[in-house]
Design an enzyme around this catalytic site. Structure first.
Site, PDB file in Angstrom:
ATOM      1  N   GLY A  37     -17.033  11.849 -11.908  1.00 23.20           N
ATOM      2  CA  GLY A  37     -16.715  10.431 -12.024  1.00 23.20           C
ATOM      3  C   GLY A  37     -15.306  10.103 -11.570  1.00 23.20           C
ATOM      4  N   ARG A  38     -14.916   8.854 -11.746  1.00 25.49           N
ATOM      5  CA  ARG A  38     -13.643   8.347 -11.243  1.00 25.49           C
ATOM      6  C   ARG A  38     -12.871   7.677 -12.377  1.00 25.49           C
ATOM      7  NH1 ARG A  38     -12.343   9.600  -6.097  1.00 25.49           N
ATOM      8  NH2 ARG A  38     -11.295   7.591  -5.840  1.00 25.49           N
ATOM      9  N   HIS A  42     -44.970  -2.076  13.777  1.00 29.55           N
ATOM     10  CA  HIS A  42     -45.524  -0.718  13.806  1.00 29.55           C
ATOM     11  C   HIS A  42     -45.161  -0.038  15.114  1.00 29.55           C
ATOM     12  CE1 HIS A  42     -48.303   2.535  13.042  1.00 29.55           C
ATOM     13  NE2 HIS A  42     -48.762   2.396  14.271  1.00 29.55           N
ATOM     14  N   GLY A  72      -6.823   0.899   4.067  1.00 33.27           N
ATOM     15  CA  GLY A  72      -8.223   1.360   4.100  1.00 33.27           C
ATOM     16  C   GLY A  72      -8.588   2.126   2.845  1.00 33.27           C
ATOM     17  N   GLY A  81     -23.901  15.990 -11.236  1.00 35.61           N
ATOM     18  CA  GLY A  81     -25.020  15.655 -10.329  1.00 35.61           C
ATOM     19  C   GLY A  81     -25.137  14.157 -10.113  1.00 35.61           C
ATOM     20  N   ASP A  92     -12.558  -0.851  -7.816  1.00 35.58           N
ATOM     21  CA  ASP A  92     -12.721   0.281  -8.737  1.00 35.58           C
ATOM     22  C   ASP A  92     -11.844   0.160  -9.980  1.00 35.58           C
ATOM     23  OD1 ASP A  92     -14.448   1.350  -6.886  1.00 35.58           O
ATOM     24  OD2 ASP A  92     -13.407   3.272  -6.696  1.00 35.58           O
ATOM     25  N   LYS A 117     -19.451  10.588   4.995  1.00 32.70           N
ATOM     26  CA  LYS A 117     -20.635  10.305   5.833  1.00 32.70           C
ATOM     27  C   LYS A 117     -20.525  10.970   7.207  1.00 32.70           C
ATOM     28  CE  LYS A 117     -21.422   8.846   2.507  1.00 32.70           C
ATOM     29  NZ  LYS A 117     -20.814   8.443   1.230  1.00 32.70           N
ATOM     30  N   GLU A 150       0.854  -1.189   0.000  1.00 27.33           N
ATOM     31  CA  GLU A 150       0.000   0.000   0.000  1.00 27.33           C
ATOM     32  C   GLU A 150       0.890   1.240   0.000  1.00 27.33           C
ATOM     33  OE1 GLU A 150      -3.338   0.949  -0.310  1.00 27.33           O
ATOM     34  OE2 GLU A 150      -2.332   2.876  -0.229  1.00 27.33           O
TER      35      GLU A 150
HETATM   36  P1  FAD Z   1      -9.447   2.069  -3.185  1.00 30.56           P
HETATM   37  O1  FAD Z   1     -10.241   2.191  -1.949  1.00 30.56           O
HETATM   38  O2  FAD Z   1      -9.280   3.281  -4.034  1.00 30.56           O
HETATM   39  O3  FAD Z   1      -8.031   1.517  -2.743  1.00 30.56           O
HETATM   40  C1  FAD Z   1      -6.968   1.392  -3.633  1.00 30.56           C
HETATM   41  C2  FAD Z   1      -5.683   1.497  -2.848  1.00 30.56           C
HETATM   42  O4  FAD Z   1      -4.601   1.152  -3.694  1.00 30.56           O
HETATM   43  C3  FAD Z   1      -5.397   2.914  -2.356  1.00 30.56           C
HETATM   44  O5  FAD Z   1      -5.193   2.896  -0.960  1.00 30.56           O
HETATM   45  C4  FAD Z   1      -4.135   3.325  -3.103  1.00 30.56           C
HETATM   46  O6  FAD Z   1      -3.277   4.135  -2.318  1.00 30.56           O
HETATM   47  C5  FAD Z   1      -3.493   1.971  -3.388  1.00 30.56           C
HETATM   48  N1  FAD Z   1      -2.602   1.939  -4.541  1.00 30.56           N
HETATM   49  C6  FAD Z   1      -2.837   2.364  -5.794  1.00 30.56           C
HETATM   50  N2  FAD Z   1      -1.790   2.086  -6.595  1.00 30.56           N
HETATM   51  C7  FAD Z   1      -0.862   1.464  -5.828  1.00 30.56           C
HETATM   52  C8  FAD Z   1       0.415   0.914  -6.073  1.00 30.56           C
HETATM   53  N3  FAD Z   1       0.976   0.929  -7.289  1.00 30.56           N
HETATM   54  N4  FAD Z   1       1.067   0.349  -5.041  1.00 30.56           N
HETATM   55  C9  FAD Z   1       0.526   0.307  -3.796  1.00 30.56           C
HETATM   56  N5  FAD Z   1      -0.672   0.813  -3.520  1.00 30.56           N
HETATM   57  C10 FAD Z   1      -1.374   1.364  -4.518  1.00 30.56           C
HETATM   58  N6  FAD Z   1     -18.643   3.572  -1.875  1.00 30.56           N
HETATM   59  C11 FAD Z   1     -19.625   3.034  -1.129  1.00 30.56           C
HETATM   60  O7  FAD Z   1     -19.881   1.830  -1.221  1.00 30.56           O
HETATM   61  N7  FAD Z   1     -20.344   3.796  -0.240  1.00 30.56           N
HETATM   62  C12 FAD Z   1     -20.114   5.120  -0.105  1.00 30.56           C
HETATM   63  O8  FAD Z   1     -20.770   5.782   0.703  1.00 30.56           O
HETATM   64  C13 FAD Z   1     -19.094   5.724  -0.884  1.00 30.56           C
HETATM   65  N8  FAD Z   1     -18.840   7.036  -0.762  1.00 30.56           N
HETATM   66  C14 FAD Z   1     -17.819   7.581  -1.482  1.00 30.56           C
HETATM   67  C15 FAD Z   1     -17.559   8.940  -1.351  1.00 30.56           C
HETATM   68  C16 FAD Z   1     -16.534   9.529  -2.060  1.00 30.56           C
HETATM   69  C17 FAD Z   1     -16.259  11.004  -1.891  1.00 30.56           C
HETATM   70  C18 FAD Z   1     -15.721   8.723  -2.922  1.00 30.56           C
HETATM   71  C19 FAD Z   1     -14.577   9.320  -3.681  1.00 30.56           C
HETATM   72  C20 FAD Z   1     -15.989   7.377  -3.078  1.00 30.56           C
HETATM   73  C21 FAD Z   1     -17.038   6.796  -2.368  1.00 30.56           C
HETATM   74  N9  FAD Z   1     -17.347   5.429  -2.497  1.00 30.56           N
HETATM   75  C22 FAD Z   1     -18.360   4.891  -1.776  1.00 30.56           C
HETATM   76  C23 FAD Z   1     -16.596   4.552  -3.423  1.00 30.56           C
HETATM   77  C24 FAD Z   1     -15.574   3.710  -2.665  1.00 30.56           C
HETATM   78  O9  FAD Z   1     -14.718   4.561  -1.932  1.00 30.56           O
HETATM   79  C25 FAD Z   1     -14.788   2.860  -3.631  1.00 30.56           C
HETATM   80  O10 FAD Z   1     -15.664   2.115  -4.429  1.00 30.56           O
HETATM   81  C26 FAD Z   1     -13.858   1.901  -2.896  1.00 30.56           C
HETATM   82  O11 FAD Z   1     -12.943   2.617  -2.114  1.00 30.56           O
HETATM   83  C27 FAD Z   1     -13.118   1.009  -3.894  1.00 30.56           C
HETATM   84  O12 FAD Z   1     -12.234   0.190  -3.204  1.00 30.56           O
HETATM   85  P2  FAD Z   1     -10.904  -0.351  -3.902  1.00 30.56           P
HETATM   86  O13 FAD Z   1     -10.274  -1.233  -2.896  1.00 30.56           O
HETATM   87  O14 FAD Z   1     -11.208  -0.865  -5.241  1.00 30.56           O
HETATM   88  O15 FAD Z   1      -9.998   0.960  -4.149  1.00 30.56           O
END
Ligand code: FAD
Length: 473
Positions: A279-280, A452, A39, A189, A319, A51, A34
């Protein structure tokens, strides 16, 4: 230095760290790499911080109307520094929890940037992971039998609108604000944009949302978008849809000014700050994919239904593979990937049983097909809708905007979709999820006794309404 593992996970967000725990439960030797914090986005820049801020906004807006409940207060004021401290304390507590879980699972954590190397003397196939250590130590070489890529995503930017962390912000920068602007333009939006719009308006900020499409929350049922638009407009939020933002017109002075093309006319909007939430983008760069046969399609890593890439020992989840970019989806994909690589026979994830939640005020939650999608797919559809205005607990609670809507297959009564807007619906959607997983019919949901007075009665009534049998309508 080289070290062997059964599994190395690159990225320890919600997807990566949950997969690591499942792998450890299955007896694998596991390492996570990481580059930032255990997290990932959800814990540090996404779900949890947003949240926490939304909850403070809710308390603030409720306190301001406490007289409606017969509770007199002196002037209600906002201490935004305290709001941020509370948010950070929650993140820190959960971060410690994840660190503890890594130790408990005997999962090695490498603090650095992970990259996949091509075939080498160590490994005949791509998969050796080099770690550029954050503390400057020499690179570590990890030799895994399997690799899981879980590198997540980052905010998408609009060309010509560069975030500066002060006036022009992404959601990541907005989460760190130490004071609130008096007014803000939100470009986009979708889910993140609307959560910010709702939160900031509850904090008393003057909010304008500019959305390119013809409605906010475009992936939700049309009636849900309409209801959220109605409620937010009533609260003073300006929502302009079919608005094409003209990036080149951005001007920064005391205020930020930008023009949009709207129904053939140019319109100008100004505010103290501008938030981009369009978007992302998946983090596919700089992780060594070029050393492999892994395919990147439309900007995301392509996998099969068990999250195997073209290199069958390298999996990818969360993601970075696109689709439903949600924390709970990333975790479940991670669990399925790990179970698959260890020879267990997991069922593929049925995305129709995944709940989507939007933490606006009122909240939105849904599962399955919208009415429009169901019709497009050729289903004969019947629907049932019930308003929170007919639910006693919603009146007691002081939040009666919104409704529940069931979309049902007319030929066999199967639930196709459930769509909720109103108080605490993000906690109530799991009932619909169980119903979907168990293939329940609307009459089975109606047959289930809802106590209820509870907000959940809206589900029973909407399920009855599908067949014209709602009691309190
Ligand atoms: P991430 O959580 O993005 O984790 C990827 C990790 O990989 C990161 O820690 C990064 O530092 C690490 N990384 C990247 N490249 C490298 C590398 N080469 N070497 C080592 N480490 C690396 N989802 C919900 O379900 N509910 C919600 O309420 C919600 N609210 C959100 C609000 C906001 C503002 C945002 C931006 C997103 C929200 N999401 C929500 C989406 C959710 O955060 C993501 O879907 C989720 O974090 C995806 O998890 P992941 O493990 O795929 O990626």
């Amino acid at each position: 230095m080289t070290k062997e593992y059964d599994l190395v996970i690159v990225g320890a967000g919600t997807g990566g760290y949950v997969a690591a725990i499942r792998a450890s439960q299955l007896g694998l030797s596991v390492a996570v790499v990481e580059k930032d914090k255990l997290g990932g986005t959800c814990l540090h820049k996404g779900c949890i911080p947003s949240k926490a801020l939304l909850r403070s906004a809710e308390v603030f807006s409720t306190a301001k109307r406490s007289e409606d409940f017969g509770v007199k207060t002196s002037e209600v004021t906002l201490d935004f520094i305290k709001v941020q401290e509370r948010k950070q304390a929650i993140i820190d507590q959960l971060h410690k929890g994840v660190q503890h879980l890594m130790k408990k699972g005997k999962i090695d954590v490498y603090d650095g940037i992970g990259r996949i190397l091509g075939p080498s003397i160590f490994s005949p196939t791509p998969g050796t992971i080099s770690v550029e250590m954050s503390n400057g130590d020499e690179n570590q070489m990890l030799l895994p039998k399997n690799v899981l890529v879980a590198t997540g995503s980052r905010p998408r930017l609009l060309p010509g609108i560069e975030p500066d962390g002060k006036q022009v912000l992404t959601s990541e920068e907005a989460l760190g604000l130490t004071e609130l602007p008096q007014s803000i333009i939100i470009v986009g939006g979708g889910v993140i944009g609307m959560e910010w719009a709702s939160m900031l308006s509850d904090f008393g900020v003057n909010v304008t949302v500019l959305e390119y499409g013809d409605r906010i929350l475009p992936t939700e049922d049309k009636e849900i978008s309409r209801e959220l638009t109605r409620v937010l407009k009533k609260r003073g939020v300006t929502i302009v849809t079919s608005a094409k933002v003209l990036s080149e017109t951005l001007e920064k002075g005391d205020d930020v000014t930008i023009q949009v093309e709207h129904k053939g006319e140019k319109k100008e909007f100004s505010a103290q700050a501008l938030l981009i939430s369009v978007g992302r983008v998946a983090n596919v760069e700089g992780i060594g994919l070029e050393n492999t046969d892994i395919e990147v399609k439309n900007g995301v890593i392509a996998t099969n239904e068990f999250y195997q890439t073209k290199e069958s020992h390298i999996y990818a989840i969360g993601d970075v593979i696109g689709g439903m970019q949600l924390a709970h989806v990333a975790s479940h994909e991670g669990i399925i990937a790990v179970e698959h690589m260890t020879g267990h026979k997991p069922d593929p994830l049925d995305y129709m049983t995944v709940s989507k939640c939007v933490y606006t005020h009122p909240e939105v939650a849904s599962i399955g097909l919208t009415e429009e999608e169901a019709k497009e797919k050729g289903f004969a559809v019947k629907t049932g809708k019930f308003s929170f205005k007919g639910i006693g607990k919603a009146l007691v609670y002081g939040e009666s905007d919104g409704f529940a809507k069931f979309v049902v297959n007319e030929t066999n009564d199967d639930l196709l979709g459930v769509h909720l807007i109103g108080p605490h619906v993000t906690d109530m959607i799991s009932e619909a999820a169980i119903a979907k997983v168990l293939d329940a019919a609307n009459w089975e949901v109606a047959h289930t006794i809802h106590p209820h007075p509870t907000l959940s009665e809206v589900l029973g009534e909407a399920a009855l309404a599908v067949d014209g049998k709602a009691i309190h309508s």
